[in-house]
Design a protein around this motif. Structure first.
Motif, short mmCIF file in Angstrom:
data_model
loop_
_atom_site.label_atom_id
_atom_site.label_comp_id
_atom_site.label_asym_id
_atom_site.label_seq_id
_atom_site.Cartn_x
_atom_site.Cartn_y
_atom_site.Cartn_z
N GLU A 35 0.63 -1.44 0.50
CA GLU A 35 -0.32 0.10 0.17
C GLU A 35 0.81 0.78 0.51
O GLU A 35 0.60 2.23 -0.57
N LEU A 36 1.80 1.09 0.57
CA LEU A 36 3.06 2.83 0.56
C LEU A 36 3.79 2.68 -0.34
O LEU A 36 3.77 3.58 -1.20
N HIS A 37 3.35 1.53 -0.82
CA HIS A 37 4.39 1.36 -2.31
C HIS A 37 3.67 2.09 -3.79
O HIS A 37 3.61 2.66 -4.06
N LEU A 38 2.30 1.27 -3.67
CA LEU A 38 1.26 2.20 -4.71
C LEU A 38 1.04 3.32 -4.36
O LEU A 38 0.90 4.40 -5.21
N LYS A 39 1.60 4.02 -2.83
CA LYS A 39 0.43 5.50 -2.42
C LYS A 39 2.36 6.56 -3.31
O LYS A 39 2.26 7.47 -3.69
N ARG A 40 3.12 6.07 -2.97
CA ARG A 40 4.24 6.85 -3.40
C ARG A 40 4.45 6.24 -4.93
O ARG A 40 5.08 7.62 -4.60
N LYS A 45 3.77 9.81 -9.30
CA LYS A 45 3.05 10.69 -10.72
C LYS A 45 2.31 12.09 -10.29
O LYS A 45 2.29 12.54 -11.59
N LEU A 46 1.51 12.48 -9.46
CA LEU A 46 -0.04 13.61 -9.47
C LEU A 46 1.87 14.64 -8.73
O LEU A 46 1.86 16.08 -9.57
N ASN A 47 3.04 14.76 -8.37
CA ASN A 47 4.26 15.53 -8.26
C ASN A 47 4.89 15.53 -9.77
O ASN A 47 4.68 17.06 -10.12
N HIS A 48 4.54 14.38 -10.64
CA HIS A 48 5.44 14.55 -11.92
C HIS A 48 4.13 15.50 -12.32
O HIS A 48 4.79 16.58 -13.83
N GLN A 49 3.18 15.31 -12.81
CA GLN A 49 1.80 15.56 -13.73
C GLN A 49 2.24 17.74 -13.07
O GLN A 49 1.57 18.87 -13.88
N GLU A 50 1.82 18.12 -12.04
CA GLU A 50 2.09 19.27 -10.64
C GLU A 50 3.31 19.84 -11.68
O GLU A 50 3.52 21.06 -12.25
N VAL A 51 4.70 19.65 -11.73
CA VAL A 51 5.63 19.96 -12.24
C VAL A 51 5.89 20.55 -13.63
O VAL A 51 6.03 21.75 -14.08
N VAL A 52 4.59 19.15 -14.29
CA VAL A 52 4.35 19.58 -16.14
C VAL A 52 3.93 20.78 -16.30
O VAL A 52 3.63 21.38 -16.84
#
Length: 239
Positions: A35-40, A45-52
């Motif tokens: 679960e932690l691995h999936l959350k990370r 993925k969300l951080n990458h989208q925000e950076v883009v």
């Protein structure tokens, strides 16, 4: 007849229960780890989208948000016009139906105000406001205008080949009118005085208005150096 469990059997049961508990704990830990691995992974993925998205926003023009809002408003306005045209309705009337009475009153008050004083923003705006106020006071002499136009003919509308510099001689009435206007400006300027805040509780350490201005200027530049001397003089403990 009763059957008693041997010591070896009870130890086997205890060992089995311990193994089962350890297995459950291990599975629970593995589940939490997944679960932690999936959350990370999701956070990455969300951080990458925000950076883009942030990179895209930084590459846009500075006034992109206002331009976008303006374009959206124009698009809606055009759609409303087409809709009213299809229905055979008056667009301006339909537009006014969507404006509240309070907004309409504000708009009317704003339209009635001519050259409103919005406060000082910069010298260019103040100069433009003064210029607009002065040109509204100008009353053109149409009789002289038509007479001059008839005398000059085509030269009244100069082109790049016209040589009219220095040929115009103002009339005596025009000079008097300009002098009178300048004198009015001087009189108005002399009467104008910027309101300054006055504190009744402040110390009176001046003898007239000019001395008060000088003391304020001296306090602004040397106050932090003479604060202790001033306090000693006021207390009477100066050496």
């Amino acid at each position: 007849m009763s059957v008693e469990a041997s010591p070896g059997t009870s130890e086997e049961f205890s060992s089995m229960f311990a193994d089962d508990a350890a297995t459950q704990k291990r599975e629970e830990r593995l589940r939490k780890f997944r679960e932690l691995h999936l959350k990370r992974h999701e956070a990455r993925k969300l951080n990458h989208q925000e950076v883009v998205e942030e990179d895209k926003r930084q590459k846009l023009p500075a006034n992109w948000e206002s331009r976008k809002a303006r374009l959206e408003w124009e698009l809606k306005d055009q759609e409303k016009k087409k809709e009213c045209a299809a229905k055979g309705e008056d667009y301006e009337r339909a537009k006014l139906m969507e404006i509240s009475a309070e907004d309409a009153e504000k708009w009317e008050r704003k339209k009635k105000r001519k050259n409103p004083d919005l406060g000082f923003s910069d010298f260019a705006s103040a100069q433009l406001r003064q210029y607009d106020r002065l040109i509204r006071q100008i009353k053109p002499d149409m009789e002289t205008y038509e007479k001059t136009r008839a005398e000059l003919g085509e030269e009244f509308f100069p082109t790049s080949n016209s040589l009219l510099h220095g040929t115009h001689v103002p009339s005596r009435e025009g000079i008097d009118r300009m002098v009178g206007d300048l004198e009015k400006q001087f009189e108005k300027r002399e009467k104008y005085s910027r309101r300054r805040a006055y504190n009744d509780d402040s110390d009176i350490d001046y003898i007239n208005e000019r001395n008060a201005k000088f003391n304020k200027k001296a306090e602004r530049f040397y106050g932090k150096y003479t604060a202790e001397i001033k306090q000693n003089l006021e207390r009477g403990t100066a050496v």
